[in-house]
Enzyme design. Structure first.
Site, PDB file in Angstrom:
ATOM      1  N   GLY A 198     -43.221  18.434 -32.970  1.00 46.59           N
ATOM      2  CA  GLY A 198     -44.613  18.312 -32.530  1.00 46.59           C
ATOM      3  C   GLY A 198     -45.630  18.115 -33.634  1.00 46.59           C
ATOM      4  N   ARG A 211     -36.132  10.190 -25.681  1.00 42.96           N
ATOM      5  CA  ARG A 211     -35.400   9.761 -24.490  1.00 42.96           C
ATOM      6  C   ARG A 211     -35.598   8.269 -24.303  1.00 42.96           C
ATOM      7  NH1 ARG A 211     -32.061  12.307 -21.483  1.00 42.96           N
ATOM      8  NH2 ARG A 211     -32.733  11.022 -19.745  1.00 42.96           N
ATOM      9  N   HIS A 244     -43.202   5.101 -34.064  1.00 41.63           N
ATOM     10  CA  HIS A 244     -41.832   4.953 -34.568  1.00 41.63           C
ATOM     11  C   HIS A 244     -41.864   4.933 -36.104  1.00 41.63           C
ATOM     12  CE1 HIS A 244     -37.647   3.802 -34.701  1.00 41.63           C
ATOM     13  NE2 HIS A 244     -37.982   2.879 -35.585  1.00 41.63           N
ATOM     14  N   ASP A 254     -37.597   1.115 -28.904  1.00 45.19           N
ATOM     15  CA  ASP A 254     -38.439   0.866 -30.083  1.00 45.19           C
ATOM     16  C   ASP A 254     -38.846  -0.596 -30.194  1.00 45.19           C
ATOM     17  OD1 ASP A 254     -38.308   3.559 -30.827  1.00 45.19           O
ATOM     18  OD2 ASP A 254     -36.415   3.247 -31.846  1.00 45.19           O
ATOM     19  N   GLU A 307     -47.836   8.448 -40.157  1.00 42.36           N
ATOM     20  CA  GLU A 307     -47.827   8.586 -38.689  1.00 42.36           C
ATOM     21  C   GLU A 307     -48.984   9.465 -38.236  1.00 42.36           C
ATOM     22  OE1 GLU A 307     -44.050   9.635 -36.781  1.00 42.36           O
ATOM     23  OE2 GLU A 307     -43.013   9.039 -38.602  1.00 42.36           O
TER      24      GLU A 307
END
Ligand code: GRF
Length: 216
Positions: free
Chosen positions: A12, A95, A113, A149, A178
């Site tokens: 997280g 997932r 990603h 992706d 990110e």
């Protein structure tokens, strides 16, 4: 007010970056955006603590409780829809999603990603980048399509690969990217400054410069 739902599966840290930006920049008042809910595909993950820390409602929906991918994705879409989302963010959500799910949220589904897509989709991106000898690596925020992706690219952040990098040091620097790239991408898409038109990402002129990030 526009609602954002964040999906996680683990640590997280991207969720934390989003919530911290939303708080620091007062997204509710300044941008009319609310992070309405967090849904985790795994119980007992650190990301659920992050949601609690920021007072955001969180829920666990484990695929282990469902017979097959289709049933899980139907339940997941249902749980998300309960929050009337304008945008759904996959922040370390591990997932593969069904075509029906992706189509249901088309144009409203973002993923982060850890590579410069289309290079290195899938797992182990930092190790694979080092093995390939690339000089530049980074992170991508993209609209989700039904391939893993893949999908129209919203924003990319670039780091240079250093001679003494290993997968861990590279991961650390990419993760920092990110954490900067995801909040700004989410804000731009949720406020309608960046959007998907057919398969192309469009941006208002003022937003374009924010879609590229060059780190050291
Ligand atoms: C991030 O590197 C994300 O890009 C990838 O999984 C990792 C999740 O990290 N899909 P965190 O849970 O946000 O800390």
């Amino acid at each position: 007010m526009k609602n954002i739902v964040v999906l996680i599966s683990g640590r997280g840290s991207n969720l934390r970056a989003l919530l911290a930006a939303a708080r620091a920049e007062d997204w509710e008042r300044a941008l009319g955006l609310r992070i309405a809910a967090v849904i985790s595909s795994r119980p007992d993950v650190a990301g659920l603590q992050v949601a609690a820390e920021f007072g955001v409602p969180a829920q666990v929906l484990s695929h282990l409780d469902f017979q097959g991918r289709d049933a899980f994705d139907v339940a997941l879409a249902h749980a998300i829809d309960a929050h009337r989302p304008d945008l759904v963010v996959l922040a370390g959500f591990m997932r593969v999603l069904t075509r029906a799910f992706v189509e249901h949220f088309a144009g409203r589904l973002l993923n982060v990603h850890p590579s410069l897509l289309p290079a290195f989709p899938g797992l182990g991106t930092h190790r694979r980048a080092l093995a390939a000898g690339v000089r530049l690596h980074g992170a991508t925020v993209h609209f989700v399509s039904s391939d893993v992706d893949a999908g129209p690219i919203v924003a990319q952040g670039v780091v240079s690969v250093r001679p003494d990098d290993d997968a861990e040091s590279l991961e650390r620097r990419v993760l920092e990217v990110e954490h900067r790239l995801l909040p700004r991408s989410v804000a731009l898409v949720a406020t309608g400054q960046v959007w998907l038109e057919r398969d192309r990402v469009c941006a208002r002129p003022g937003a374009t410069a924010q879609l590229v990030l060059l780190a050291a």
